[in-house]
Design a protein around this motif. Sequence first.
Motif, mmCIF file in Angstrom:
data_model
loop_
_atom_site.group_PDB
_atom_site.id
_atom_site.type_symbol
_atom_site.label_atom_id
_atom_site.label_comp_id
_atom_site.label_asym_id
_atom_site.label_seq_id
_atom_site.Cartn_x
_atom_site.Cartn_y
_atom_site.Cartn_z
ATOM 1 N N MET A 1 0.835 -1.183 0.000
ATOM 2 C CA MET A 1 0.000 0.000 0.000
ATOM 3 C C MET A 1 0.883 1.251 0.000
ATOM 4 O O MET A 1 1.987 1.235 0.510
ATOM 5 C CB MET A 1 -0.907 0.006 1.220
ATOM 6 N N CYS A 2 0.337 2.318 -0.499
ATOM 7 C CA CYS A 2 1.055 3.584 -0.572
ATOM 8 C C CYS A 2 1.310 4.122 0.834
ATOM 9 O O CYS A 2 0.404 4.141 1.664
ATOM 10 C CB CYS A 2 0.249 4.588 -1.384
ATOM 11 N N GLY A 3 2.521 4.575 1.068
ATOM 12 C CA GLY A 3 2.864 5.150 2.358
ATOM 13 C C GLY A 3 2.368 6.571 2.519
ATOM 14 O O GLY A 3 2.351 7.108 3.628
ATOM 15 N N THR A 4 1.928 7.215 1.447
ATOM 16 C CA THR A 4 1.449 8.592 1.516
ATOM 17 C C THR A 4 -0.059 8.645 1.766
ATOM 18 O O THR A 4 -0.515 9.209 2.752
ATOM 19 C CB THR A 4 1.796 9.346 0.214
ATOM 20 N N CYS A 5 -0.835 8.046 0.883
ATOM 21 C CA CYS A 5 -2.299 8.102 1.038
ATOM 22 C C CYS A 5 -2.850 6.905 1.811
ATOM 23 O O CYS A 5 -3.988 6.929 2.255
ATOM 24 C CB CYS A 5 -2.991 8.215 -0.317
ATOM 25 N N GLU A 6 -2.056 5.852 1.934
ATOM 26 C CA GLU A 6 -2.418 4.628 2.644
ATOM 27 C C GLU A 6 -3.658 3.940 2.082
ATOM 28 O O GLU A 6 -4.318 3.179 2.769
ATOM 29 C CB GLU A 6 -2.572 4.891 4.142
ATOM 30 N N GLN A 7 -3.986 4.223 0.816
ATOM 31 C CA GLN A 7 -5.138 3.587 0.178
ATOM 32 C C GLN A 7 -4.776 2.953 -1.160
ATOM 33 O O GLN A 7 -5.315 1.918 -1.509
ATOM 34 C CB GLN A 7 -6.263 4.605 -0.048
ATOM 35 N N GLY A 8 -3.913 3.605 -1.898
ATOM 36 C CA GLY A 8 -3.602 3.139 -3.247
ATOM 37 C C GLY A 8 -2.556 2.053 -3.270
ATOM 38 O O GLY A 8 -1.824 1.840 -2.306
ATOM 39 N N LYS A 9 -2.506 1.388 -4.401
ATOM 40 C CA LYS A 9 -1.493 0.378 -4.645
ATOM 41 C C LYS A 9 -0.526 0.927 -5.679
ATOM 42 O O LYS A 9 -0.870 1.803 -6.459
ATOM 43 C CB LYS A 9 -2.136 -0.908 -5.160
ATOM 44 N N TYR A 10 0.681 0.375 -5.687
ATOM 45 C CA TYR A 10 1.678 0.813 -6.650
ATOM 46 C C TYR A 10 1.562 0.032 -7.947
ATOM 47 O O TYR A 10 1.252 -1.153 -7.941
ATOM 48 C CB TYR A 10 3.086 0.656 -6.073
ATOM 49 N N ALA A 11 1.824 0.723 -9.046
ATOM 50 C CA ALA A 11 1.857 0.113 -10.370
ATOM 51 C C ALA A 11 3.082 0.649 -11.096
ATOM 52 O O ALA A 11 3.516 1.772 -10.831
ATOM 53 C CB ALA A 11 0.593 0.460 -11.146
ATOM 54 N N PRO A 12 3.669 -0.151 -11.999
ATOM 55 C CA PRO A 12 4.824 0.345 -12.754
ATOM 56 C C PRO A 12 4.482 1.637 -13.496
ATOM 57 O O PRO A 12 3.431 1.751 -14.110
ATOM 58 C CB PRO A 12 5.127 -0.792 -13.728
ATOM 59 N N ALA A 13 5.380 2.614 -13.408
ATOM 60 C CA ALA A 13 5.167 3.902 -14.070
ATOM 61 C C ALA A 13 6.327 4.259 -14.982
ATOM 62 O O ALA A 13 6.382 5.352 -15.515
ATOM 63 C CB ALA A 13 4.967 5.000 -13.029
ATOM 64 N N GLY A 14 7.243 3.372 -15.155
ATOM 65 C CA GLY A 14 8.420 3.606 -15.973
ATOM 66 C C GLY A 14 9.500 2.654 -15.510
ATOM 67 O O GLY A 14 9.310 1.888 -14.566
ATOM 68 N N LEU A 15 10.632 2.713 -16.175
ATOM 69 C CA LEU A 15 11.736 1.854 -15.787
ATOM 70 C C LEU A 15 12.208 2.243 -14.401
ATOM 71 O O LEU A 15 12.533 3.403 -14.147
ATOM 72 C CB LEU A 15 12.878 1.972 -16.784
ATOM 73 N N ASP A 16 12.193 1.293 -13.482
ATOM 74 C CA ASP A 16 12.642 1.504 -12.101
ATOM 75 C C ASP A 16 11.830 2.566 -11.374
ATOM 76 O O ASP A 16 12.339 3.233 -10.476
ATOM 77 C CB ASP A 16 14.133 1.873 -12.055
ATOM 78 N N LEU A 17 10.571 2.757 -11.755
ATOM 79 C CA LEU A 17 9.723 3.757 -11.119
ATOM 80 C C LEU A 17 8.314 3.188 -10.953
ATOM 81 O O LEU A 17 7.771 2.567 -11.862
ATOM 82 C CB LEU A 17 9.666 5.027 -11.970
ATOM 83 N N TYR A 18 7.743 3.402 -9.770
ATOM 84 C CA TYR A 18 6.400 2.923 -9.451
ATOM 85 C C TYR A 18 5.582 4.094 -8.925
ATOM 86 O O TYR A 18 6.104 4.955 -8.232
ATOM 87 C CB TYR A 18 6.458 1.803 -8.413
ATOM 88 N N ALA A 19 4.290 4.138 -9.260
ATOM 89 C CA ALA A 19 3.419 5.232 -8.833
ATOM 90 C C ALA A 19 2.166 4.668 -8.183
ATOM 91 O O ALA A 19 1.623 3.653 -8.623
ATOM 92 C CB ALA A 19 3.038 6.116 -10.024
ATOM 93 N N CYS A 20 1.697 5.376 -7.146
ATOM 94 C CA CYS A 20 0.458 4.997 -6.480
ATOM 95 C C CYS A 20 -0.709 5.261 -7.438
ATOM 96 O O CYS A 20 -0.780 6.317 -8.068
ATOM 97 C CB CYS A 20 0.279 5.802 -5.193
#
Length: 162
Positions: A1-20
Amino acid sequence: MCGTCEQGKYAPAGLDLYACTMCGHTLATTDFVLDPEERLICRDGVMHTQVIDSLYEVWPTHPVQSAYVQATLIRALLSQNVFTGTDQVNAANRLKFEEALPEQGPWTLDLTELRTLVVAMRWRKKSTSFPDPRHDAIEAEIRRVYDEAVHSRSPEADDSAP
């Protein structure tokens, strides 16, 4: 789970980068401490480390080969019937970014990534009515490294060719 919003999940957003998926908060793989034989993967929005048994190097001979292979991966992903499993789709999504396959090489790949490239290159050769012989060298190099990798594995390993 996202450490910022504590609701979202992470998904790949680029090479070596993940976004909530909820708030957009990003994490880079460098935010995690990994051993050299580990990679960070995102499965169902949860970050995991994956141990890589062996890594293999492919050396492109021309800078344009990287763009050619990446374009092949993108076209194969768009066709939606090239890859046989989520491992190959995930590998293709990782490899389609410029940083994954640098122009000068080497391309450091695991066996799944190699298999994914072999499948994509075979598909492109079959689906293109005007094959481009300028790229035969990179196709042959990918296949050579893949064949060596498969033959060097233990007999109990899954070495089915694509």
